[in-house]
Motif scaffolding. Structure first.
Motif, PDB file in Angstrom:
ATOM      1  N   LYS A 150      -2.993   6.095  -0.403  1.00 39.66           N
ATOM      2  CA  LYS A 150      -3.728   7.346  -0.606  1.00 39.66           C
ATOM      3  C   LYS A 150      -5.150   7.219  -0.072  1.00 39.66           C
ATOM      4  CE  LYS A 150      -5.105  10.720  -4.135  1.00 39.66           C
ATOM      5  NZ  LYS A 150      -5.038  11.077  -5.575  1.00 39.66           N
ATOM      6  N   HIS A 151      -5.774   6.087  -0.316  1.00 41.13           N
ATOM      7  CA  HIS A 151      -7.127   5.824   0.169  1.00 41.13           C
ATOM      8  C   HIS A 151      -7.175   5.861   1.696  1.00 41.13           C
ATOM      9  CE1 HIS A 151     -11.016   3.916   0.652  1.00 41.13           C
ATOM     10  NE2 HIS A 151     -10.469   2.873   1.252  1.00 41.13           N
ATOM     11  N   ILE A 152      -6.178   5.275   2.350  1.00 40.04           N
ATOM     12  CA  ILE A 152      -6.131   5.255   3.819  1.00 40.04           C
ATOM     13  C   ILE A 152      -6.002   6.665   4.387  1.00 40.04           C
ATOM     14  CG2 ILE A 152      -4.685   4.595   5.795  1.00 40.04           C
ATOM     15  CD1 ILE A 152      -6.400   2.292   4.802  1.00 40.04           C
ATOM     16  N   TYR A 153      -5.150   7.494   3.761  1.00 41.89           N
ATOM     17  CA  TYR A 153      -4.943   8.853   4.268  1.00 41.89           C
ATOM     18  C   TYR A 153      -6.094   9.784   3.894  1.00 41.89           C
ATOM     19  CZ  TYR A 153      -0.292   7.890   6.023  1.00 41.89           C
ATOM     20  OH  TYR A 153       0.747   7.392   6.761  1.00 41.89           O
ATOM     21  N   THR A 154      -6.720   9.547   2.757  1.00 39.27           N
ATOM     22  CA  THR A 154      -7.791  10.419   2.297  1.00 39.27           C
ATOM     23  C   THR A 154      -9.124  10.102   2.979  1.00 39.27           C
ATOM     24  OG1 THR A 154      -6.740  10.625   0.130  1.00 39.27           O
ATOM     25  CG2 THR A 154      -9.065  11.234   0.268  1.00 39.27           C
ATOM     26  N   ASN A 155      -9.406   8.823   3.146  1.00 34.64           N
ATOM     27  CA  ASN A 155     -10.734   8.405   3.611  1.00 34.64           C
ATOM     28  C   ASN A 155     -10.770   7.808   5.016  1.00 34.64           C
ATOM     29  OD1 ASN A 155     -12.129   9.004   1.049  1.00 34.64           O
ATOM     30  ND2 ASN A 155     -10.877   7.326   0.241  1.00 34.64           N
ATOM     31  N   ASP A 157      -8.222   8.777   7.561  1.00 33.62           N
ATOM     32  CA  ASP A 157      -7.431   9.616   8.474  1.00 33.62           C
ATOM     33  C   ASP A 157      -6.027   9.086   8.771  1.00 33.62           C
ATOM     34  OD1 ASP A 157      -9.564  11.479   8.774  1.00 33.62           O
ATOM     35  OD2 ASP A 157     -10.505  10.104  10.199  1.00 33.62           O
ATOM     36  N   GLY A 158      -5.504   8.217   7.929  1.00 34.02           N
ATOM     37  CA  GLY A 158      -4.114   7.817   8.061  1.00 34.02           C
ATOM     38  C   GLY A 158      -3.908   6.458   8.703  1.00 34.02           C
ATOM     39  N   LEU A 159      -2.687   5.962   8.609  1.00 33.73           N
ATOM     40  CA  LEU A 159      -2.359   4.622   9.083  1.00 33.73           C
ATOM     41  C   LEU A 159      -2.549   4.464  10.592  1.00 33.73           C
ATOM     42  CD1 LEU A 159       0.810   4.049   6.884  1.00 33.73           C
ATOM     43  CD2 LEU A 159      -1.186   2.543   6.929  1.00 33.73           C
ATOM     44  N   GLU A 160      -2.087   5.411  11.369  1.00 37.73           N
ATOM     45  CA  GLU A 160      -2.214   5.285  12.828  1.00 37.73           C
ATOM     46  C   GLU A 160      -3.674   5.202  13.237  1.00 37.73           C
ATOM     47  OE1 GLU A 160      -0.861   7.414  17.029  1.00 37.73           O
ATOM     48  OE2 GLU A 160      -0.627   8.516  15.150  1.00 37.73           O
ATOM     49  N   GLU A 161      -4.501   6.028  12.643  1.00 35.88           N
ATOM     50  CA  GLU A 161      -5.920   6.070  12.998  1.00 35.88           C
ATOM     51  C   GLU A 161      -6.589   4.718  12.720  1.00 35.88           C
ATOM     52  OE1 GLU A 161      -9.167   7.908  14.708  1.00 35.88           O
ATOM     53  OE2 GLU A 161      -7.148   8.755  14.450  1.00 35.88           O
ATOM     54  N   PHE A 167      -7.335  -3.414   9.143  1.00 35.76           N
ATOM     55  CA  PHE A 167      -6.524  -2.631   8.223  1.00 35.76           C
ATOM     56  C   PHE A 167      -6.516  -3.248   6.833  1.00 35.76           C
ATOM     57  CE2 PHE A 167      -2.411  -2.493   6.050  1.00 35.76           C
ATOM     58  CZ  PHE A 167      -2.415  -1.157   5.657  1.00 35.76           C
ATOM     59  N   LYS A 168      -6.326  -4.548   6.757  1.00 35.05           N
ATOM     60  CA  LYS A 168      -6.285  -5.199   5.449  1.00 35.05           C
ATOM     61  C   LYS A 168      -7.591  -4.985   4.686  1.00 35.05           C
ATOM     62  CE  LYS A 168      -5.206  -9.408   2.918  1.00 35.05           C
ATOM     63  NZ  LYS A 168      -4.565 -10.736   2.942  1.00 35.05           N
ATOM     64  N   ASN A 169      -8.705  -5.106   5.384  1.00 31.99           N
ATOM     65  CA  ASN A 169     -10.002  -4.896   4.729  1.00 31.99           C
ATOM     66  C   ASN A 169     -10.126  -3.483   4.173  1.00 31.99           C
ATOM     67  OD1 ASN A 169     -10.876  -7.501   5.228  1.00 31.99           O
ATOM     68  ND2 ASN A 169     -11.943  -6.961   7.121  1.00 31.99           N
ATOM     69  N   LEU A 170      -9.700  -2.493   4.936  1.00 33.97           N
ATOM     70  CA  LEU A 170      -9.800  -1.096   4.492  1.00 33.97           C
ATOM     71  C   LEU A 170      -8.804  -0.801   3.373  1.00 33.97           C
ATOM     72  CD1 LEU A 170     -10.193   0.783   7.909  1.00 33.97           C
ATOM     73  CD2 LEU A 170     -11.980   0.044   6.335  1.00 33.97           C
ATOM     74  N   PHE A 171      -7.622  -1.356   3.483  1.00 34.12           N
ATOM     75  CA  PHE A 171      -6.574  -1.106   2.487  1.00 34.12           C
ATOM     76  C   PHE A 171      -6.984  -1.606   1.109  1.00 34.12           C
ATOM     77  CE2 PHE A 171      -2.406  -2.169   0.485  1.00 34.12           C
ATOM     78  CZ  PHE A 171      -1.831  -0.903   0.532  1.00 34.12           C
ATOM     79  N   PHE A 172      -7.720  -2.703   1.080  1.00 39.33           N
ATOM     80  CA  PHE A 172      -8.108  -3.291  -0.203  1.00 39.33           C
ATOM     81  C   PHE A 172      -9.564  -2.981  -0.585  1.00 39.33           C
ATOM     82  CE2 PHE A 172      -4.394  -6.015   0.783  1.00 39.33           C
ATOM     83  CZ  PHE A 172      -3.698  -5.839  -0.410  1.00 39.33           C
ATOM     84  N   GLU A 173     -10.066  -1.851  -0.144  1.00 41.91           N
ATOM     85  CA  GLU A 173     -11.426  -1.449  -0.518  1.00 41.91           C
ATOM     86  C   GLU A 173     -11.536  -1.037  -1.985  1.00 41.91           C
ATOM     87  OE1 GLU A 173     -13.753   0.188   3.414  1.00 41.91           O
ATOM     88  OE2 GLU A 173     -12.354   1.564   2.463  1.00 41.91           O
ATOM     89  N   LEU A 174     -10.440  -0.581  -2.581  1.00 41.76           N
ATOM     90  CA  LEU A 174     -10.461  -0.148  -3.975  1.00 41.76           C
ATOM     91  C   LEU A 174     -10.317  -1.365  -4.903  1.00 41.76           C
ATOM     92  CD1 LEU A 174      -8.020   2.910  -3.740  1.00 41.76           C
ATOM     93  CD2 LEU A 174     -10.505   2.903  -3.495  1.00 41.76           C
ATOM     94  N   PRO A 175     -10.714  -1.226  -6.171  1.00 36.93           N
ATOM     95  CA  PRO A 175     -10.509  -2.319  -7.132  1.00 36.93           C
ATOM     96  C   PRO A 175      -9.023  -2.673  -7.221  1.00 36.93           C
ATOM     97  CG  PRO A 175     -11.990  -0.670  -8.042  1.00 36.93           C
ATOM     98  CD  PRO A 175     -11.435  -0.079  -6.778  1.00 36.93           C
ATOM     99  N   HIS A 176      -8.724  -3.970  -7.218  1.00 39.00           N
ATOM    100  CA  HIS A 176      -7.328  -4.397  -7.222  1.00 39.00           C
ATOM    101  C   HIS A 176      -7.211  -5.816  -7.756  1.00 39.00           C
ATOM    102  CE1 HIS A 176      -9.059  -5.842  -3.421  1.00 39.00           C
ATOM    103  NE2 HIS A 176      -8.223  -6.864  -3.526  1.00 39.00           N
ATOM    104  N   LEU A 177      -5.980  -6.182  -8.110  1.00 41.17           N
ATOM    105  CA  LEU A 177      -5.698  -7.553  -8.503  1.00 41.17           C
ATOM    106  C   LEU A 177      -5.686  -8.438  -7.253  1.00 41.17           C
ATOM    107  CD1 LEU A 177      -2.740  -6.986 -11.008  1.00 41.17           C
ATOM    108  CD2 LEU A 177      -5.130  -7.471 -11.584  1.00 41.17           C
ATOM    109  N   LYS A 178      -6.304  -9.589  -7.346  1.00 36.64           N
ATOM    110  CA  LYS A 178      -6.387 -10.498  -6.198  1.00 36.64           C
ATOM    111  C   LYS A 178      -4.998 -10.871  -5.687  1.00 36.64           C
ATOM    112  CE  LYS A 178      -8.696 -13.224  -3.390  1.00 36.64           C
ATOM    113  NZ  LYS A 178      -9.612 -12.687  -2.355  1.00 36.64           N
TER     114      LYS A 178
END
Length: 252
Positions: free
Chosen positions: A107-112, A114-118, A136-147
């Motif tokens: 959701k974060h990737i598509y909302t902030n 512009d989507g996976l391809e972008e 991509f990995k850096n952007l995907f894990f920008e939200l709080p998450h379990l390590k």
């Protein structure tokens, strides 16, 4: 075997196994259930993320995942909330906590972003997609998450072979006109793709002298990519079908 002989041999095998009749035993059948680009992207990314182990189990869990998402991956992800209840889901070490974050991360990737391809279109000047995977990995894990969840998205800059995400990128970018790979990402060239190196492709690549390195890591992927580009600079990962098929179906 001389280079021209090897090319003829692998071209023949790639054509043999790059066929829809093999989809019935392949995880790519999960995103193949959809027509909408975003549904294909999301279903493909999720199934690729836990595509290791027994293929039947992967596909069964992929279908279970589609039921969780109500057969509408994009709508489900875009309406998902951090406080949504966690779904009972386990595939080997990929569990409910991981899935809960993956929904949020998508959701974060598509909302902030512009989507996976972008996201993967960045670093266009690079010869390979390794920097794009790292980004991509850096952007995907920008939200709080379990390590622990980070282990389910590999990073080539940490010397991972990134088998699953390279397989996913092959699905999205490569258009083979045979009805296997989707080719729905039109702004990235198949020439930049890397072979999804695993136990099957690695074994055959070493037997055919395409790969000397013993470990299946990022250095091995780069070595194999360099050789495959000599065989076909425009579509090097078509040989993934040949290398995998020779071991999985022929026990070459």
């Amino acid at each position: 075997m001389k280079l021209n002989q090897l090319k003829l041999f692998l071209d023949e095998k790639a054509e043999l196994y790059n066929q829809p009749k093999f989809i019935g035993t392949d995880p790519i059948q999960i995103p193949r259930k959809f027509i909408l680009k975003e549904d294909i992207e999301i279903a493909g990314f999720l199934i690729a993320s836990f595509a290791w182990g027994n293929r039947k189990s992967i596909i069964n869990n992929g279908n279970k995942l589609l039921q969780i998402m109500g057969q509408s991956p994009h709508d489900f992800v875009m309406n998902y909330k951090a406080k949504s209840p966690k779904y009972n889901f386990v595939h080997r070490t990929f569990n409910s906590d991981d899935l809960h974050y993956f929904f949020q991360g998508l959701k974060h990737i598509y909302t902030n972003h512009d989507g996976l391809e972008e996201v993967f279109m960045k670093n266009q000047k690079e010869k390979f997609l390794m920097p794009a995977i790292h980004n991509f990995k850096n952007l995907f894990f920008e939200l709080p998450h379990l390590k622990r969840t980070e282990k389910h998205v590999s990073d080539p800059l940490k010397n991972s072979a990134c088998k699953r995400i390279n397989m996913y990128l092959r699905w999205m970018i490569r258009n083979d006109n045979n009805g296997v790979d989707f080719g729905i990402w039109k702004h990235l060239a198949p020439s930049k793709l890397s072979c999804p190196l695993d136990v099957h492709s690695g074994k055959i690549a070493r037997e055919l002298k395409l790969l000397k390195r013993k470990q299946n890591d990022a250095k091995a992927v780069l070595e194999l990519d360099t050789k495959l580009r000599k065989l076909d600079p425009k579509d090097p990962v078509k040989y993934d079908f040949a290398l995998f098929g020779l071991n999985a179906f022929e026990d070459f």
